[in-house]
Write an enzyme that holds these catalytic residues in place. Structure first.
Site, PDB file in Angstrom:
ATOM      1  N   ASN A 149       0.812  -1.233   0.000  1.00  0.00           N
ATOM      2  CA  ASN A 149       0.000   0.000   0.000  1.00  0.00           C
ATOM      3  C   ASN A 149       0.840   1.275   0.000  1.00  0.00           C
ATOM      4  OD1 ASN A 149       0.948  -0.125   2.554  1.00  0.00           O
ATOM      5  ND2 ASN A 149      -1.014   0.214   3.578  1.00  0.00           N
ATOM      6  N   ASP A 208       3.114   2.498   1.974  1.00  0.00           N
ATOM      7  CA  ASP A 208       3.524   3.239   3.177  1.00  0.00           C
ATOM      8  C   ASP A 208       4.968   2.932   3.584  1.00  0.00           C
ATOM      9  OD1 ASP A 208       3.278   0.697   4.173  1.00  0.00           O
ATOM     10  OD2 ASP A 208       1.917   1.206   5.807  1.00  0.00           O
ATOM     11  N   ASP A 236       3.683  -5.754   4.516  1.00  0.00           N
ATOM     12  CA  ASP A 236       2.388  -6.031   5.124  1.00  0.00           C
ATOM     13  C   ASP A 236       1.896  -7.442   4.827  1.00  0.00           C
ATOM     14  OD1 ASP A 236       1.491  -5.575   2.393  1.00  0.00           O
ATOM     15  OD2 ASP A 236       1.619  -3.429   2.869  1.00  0.00           O
ATOM     16  N   ASP A 242       5.721 -15.572  15.991  1.00  0.00           N
ATOM     17  CA  ASP A 242       6.714 -15.320  17.022  1.00  0.00           C
ATOM     18  C   ASP A 242       5.985 -15.215  18.359  1.00  0.00           C
ATOM     19  OD1 ASP A 242       9.343 -14.345  18.053  1.00  0.00           O
ATOM     20  OD2 ASP A 242       9.665 -13.934  15.925  1.00  0.00           O
ATOM     21  N   ASP A 286      10.647 -16.535  21.519  1.00  0.00           N
ATOM     22  CA  ASP A 286      11.646 -15.486  21.683  1.00  0.00           C
ATOM     23  C   ASP A 286      12.289 -15.449  23.062  1.00  0.00           C
ATOM     24  OD1 ASP A 286      12.593 -12.835  20.446  1.00  0.00           O
ATOM     25  OD2 ASP A 286      11.820 -12.175  22.388  1.00  0.00           O
ATOM     26  N   GLU A 318      14.287 -19.874  20.715  1.00  0.00           N
ATOM     27  CA  GLU A 318      15.507 -19.067  20.633  1.00  0.00           C
ATOM     28  C   GLU A 318      16.172 -19.180  21.999  1.00  0.00           C
ATOM     29  OE1 GLU A 318      17.096 -14.533  19.835  1.00  0.00           O
ATOM     30  OE2 GLU A 318      15.459 -14.884  21.214  1.00  0.00           O
ATOM     31  N   HIS A 333      16.976 -12.355  11.463  1.00  0.00           N
ATOM     32  CA  HIS A 333      16.787 -10.913  11.586  1.00  0.00           C
ATOM     33  C   HIS A 333      17.655 -10.266  12.660  1.00  0.00           C
ATOM     34  CE1 HIS A 333      14.623 -12.578  14.894  1.00  0.00           C
ATOM     35  NE2 HIS A 333      14.413 -11.377  15.391  1.00  0.00           N
ATOM     36  N   ASP A 334      18.378 -11.060  13.416  1.00  0.00           N
ATOM     37  CA  ASP A 334      19.250 -10.519  14.460  1.00  0.00           C
ATOM     38  C   ASP A 334      20.722 -10.609  14.073  1.00  0.00           C
ATOM     39  OD1 ASP A 334      17.189  -9.975  16.253  1.00  0.00           O
ATOM     40  OD2 ASP A 334      17.268 -11.985  17.127  1.00  0.00           O
TER      41      ASP A 334
HETATM   42  C1  GLC Z   1      15.065 -11.890  20.358  1.00  0.00           C
HETATM   43  C2  GLC Z   1      14.663 -11.352  19.019  1.00  0.00           C
HETATM   44  C3  GLC Z   1      15.232  -9.984  18.860  1.00  0.00           C
HETATM   45  C4  GLC Z   1      14.672  -9.114  19.943  1.00  0.00           C
HETATM   46  C5  GLC Z   1      14.858  -9.728  21.333  1.00  0.00           C
HETATM   47  C6  GLC Z   1      13.982  -9.072  22.336  1.00  0.00           C
HETATM   48  O1  GLC Z   1      16.417 -12.033  20.490  1.00  0.00           O
HETATM   49  O2  GLC Z   1      15.064 -12.221  18.007  1.00  0.00           O
HETATM   50  O3  GLC Z   1      14.994  -9.438  17.598  1.00  0.00           O
HETATM   51  O4  GLC Z   1      15.304  -7.859  19.901  1.00  0.00           O
HETATM   52  O5  GLC Z   1      14.554 -11.083  21.363  1.00  0.00           O
HETATM   53  O6  GLC Z   1      12.652  -9.445  22.143  1.00  0.00           O
HETATM   54 CA    CA Z   2       2.426  -1.451   3.769  1.00  0.00          CA
END
Ligand code: GLC
Ligand code: CA
Length: 555
Positions: free
Chosen positions: A23, A25, A29, A98, A199, A256, A328-329
């Site tokens: 969209n 922004d 999404d 998550d 997480d 994790e 992503h970390d």
């Molecule tokens: C986990 C996630 C990370 C987040 C952290 C706190 O390590 O993968 O992205 O910053 O937890 O929730």
């Molecule tokens: Ca969007």
């Protein structure tokens, strides 16, 4: 080992904010995800883990949840989420969300109520603890820097936050909190979710004495992990969580888990383990610096290979771990683990092969399948990540120049993996028609889905073949359940192992070195199943591997 429905699955992680914006922004999404299900199906994906999409102020990109029962407006609506579930199901794919339950957002109703009445019942949802001598209760440093305690306005108390101060830790000792969390987990599972990625879960157990530790940095603080590593009792909470939720739904769970105690693998992923699986972070841990990103040593190939093989061996009799090269970390795996001379398409196919054919559940992070790389930022202002900003400051405080601190971020920043998915060579890589929330990696003209889709020899097409091989009727048994036996370990820069069972034996051999290398085969090659280079691969009983070459051979 008892067989489970998820053992043979190949998973893909979506970082929704950066996946596809429909969209304009600048924020990815749910519509974007729905529109790419066929793309993922064609790649061979069975299971999709979506990083948090709950309502959130996004201080830590959705890992700070202000309403566990709502979809963030930025991403869409609950109707769209239901549609996603349905569309995934129609394609025989599973959705995994998550689960962030060590902490919530300071904007969550519970925390707001706790602040409004620090003596009331909601204060018991968190750790509101009296300070000592006018100071915080202990000297813990939070994961994102600074004290893990923040004062509760108008009181002599502090609340605990292992991550940002906007992420107060939930009090798992309080049975009401546990009950509310379990109820929420079941609510999502009842909706048809396949399970969760869980997480930061090791942090839920606190040492209620909150004793200080010997300072381990110039800030006079000690890393909060010291408390996590010293306290007992997380198992009780995790067993209850499983019993009250996951188990009832035969859900898939991937934890994790950092800072696990020696020998605890069985309790986590064994027959009666807390989770289906946990990520093997051995390779990622190799670049934890003593004081921060700035003093992280470059990863040595032998160390990398040996932590992976160690984890493979440990898990073999116990259960399954989940294998990643990035998430992503973490920075991009191709930038991190490939020697510079291998940072090309051939090298990317090589690391894909040696990782995805390991024993365990492969998780591919968005963009990995096209070989996305770390992104150079011009200044610290181009970064968004809270952790990166902290680590930049830590580096400056340690005396590094701005340029050196930026280099540490380029090597380690979580934003390396969070730049928008590169769909095409159109403006903003086809990710958005607006302004992306985080800059697009300028290399999108060369690295993008559109260019690679259907093009023979592309990284993407190679990933498809690789995943198809892993899942193929004939070889699936050995790739899923066969053992992993390292071989040629005496050879410098060779990453090689067998996947084998009583009837099948497959050699996966890769050359991470700069020079070609010849390996003598233990038995004659029956068939070459996959490789990233043209013929010939085997001559007599020898296989010749050029730099960055990988081959999968049935013996
Ligand atoms: C986990 C996630 C990370 C987040 C952290 C706190 O390590 O993968 O992205 O910053 O937890 O929730
Ligand atoms: Ca969007």
């Amino acid at each position: 080992m008892e067989r489970k429905w998820w053992h043979d699955k190949v998973a893909y992680q979506i970082y929704p904010k950066s996946f596809l914006d429909t969209n304009g922004d600048g924020i990815g999404d749910l519509r974007g995800i729905i529109s790419k299900l066929d793309y993922l199906k064609a790649l061979g994906i069975d299971m999709i883990w979506i990083s948090p999409i709950y309502k959130s102020p996004f201080v830590d990109q959705g890992y700070d949840i202000s309403d566990y029962y709502a979809i963030a407006e930025e991403f869409g609506t609950m109707e769209e989420f239901d549609e996603l579930l349905l569309e995934a199901k129609r394609r025989d794919m599973h959705i995994v969300m998550d689960l962030v339950i060590n902490h919530c957002s300071d904007k969550h109703e519970w925390f707001q109520k706790a602040l409004a009445d620090p003596e009331g019942e909601y204060a018991e949802y968190f750790y509101f603890v009296k300070g000592k001598d006018g100071k915080a209760p202990s000297n813990y440093r939070s994961y994102f820097g600074g004290s893990a305690w923040e004062s509760v306005p108008g009181t002599d108390k502090y609340y605990l936050h292992m991550f940002a101060k906007e992420q107060p830790d939930l009090n798992w000792e309080n049975p009401v909190v546990r009950e509310k969390l379990f109820e929420m987990v079941n609510w999502w599972l009842d909706k048809g979710l396949a399970g969760f990625r869980i997480d930061a879960i090791i942090n839920i157990k606190k040492d209620l004495e909150f004793k200080s530790f010997e300072p381990d940095g110039p800030d006079g603080l000690a890393m909060c992990t010291k408390m996590v590593e010293s306290v007992e009792g997380v198992d009780k909470f995790l067993a209850e969580l499983k019993r009250e939720t996951f188990e009832k739904h035969d859900a898939f769970t991937v934890g994790e888990v950092f800072n696990m105690k020696e020998g605890a693998l069985e309790t986590f992923v064994g027959k009666d383990g807390h989770f289906s699986t946990i990520f093997d972070f051995g390779p990622q841990i190799l670049s934890f610096g003593g004081h921060g990103w700035y003093d992280a040593e470059p990863i040595k190939f032998e160390d990398w290979r040996s932590v992976i093989f160690k984890a493979q061996k440990e898990a073999e009799e116990i259960g399954f771990e989940a294998n990643i090269i990035e998430n992503h970390d973490e920075p991009r795996g191709a930038s991190r683990f490939l020697p510079e001379y291998c940072q090309n398409d051939m090298g990317k196919k090589m690391i894909a092969t040696t990782s995805i054919l390991l024993r365990g559940i492969p998780f591919i992070f968005q963009g990995q399948e096209i070989g996305m790389m770390n992104c150079k930022m011009e200044s610290i202002d181009e970064y968004d990540d809270i952790n990166t900003k902290d680590q930049y400051q830590v580096a400056l405080d340690a005396g590094l120049s701005e340029e050196e601190a930026m280099h540490a971020c380029y090597k380690h920043s979580r934003d390396n993996a969070r730049t928008p998915m590169q769909w095409s060579d159109d403006v903003q890589a086809g990710f958005t028609s607006g302004t992306p929330w985080l800059k697009v990696n300028p290399n999108y003209k060369e690295i993008n889905v559109k260019d690679q889709e259907g093009r023979e020899g592309s990284v993407l097409e190679y990933y498809k073949r690789l995943i198809a091989l892993r899942k193929s009727e004939y070889y699936k048994e050995v790739f899923v359940y066969g053992s992993c036996v390292p071989v040629y370990e005496d050879k410098d820069m060779i990453f090689a192992y067998y996947r084998q069972n009583e009837t099948q034996k497959i050699l996966i051999a890769a050359n991470y070195g700069e020079e070609a290398c010849t390996l003598k085969l233990e038995s004659p090659a029956k068939k070459i199943l996959l490789s990233n280079f043209p013929e010939p691969k085997v001559q007599g009983d020898e296989v010749i591997l050029a730099s960055a070459a990988v081959v999968v051979i049935e013996l």
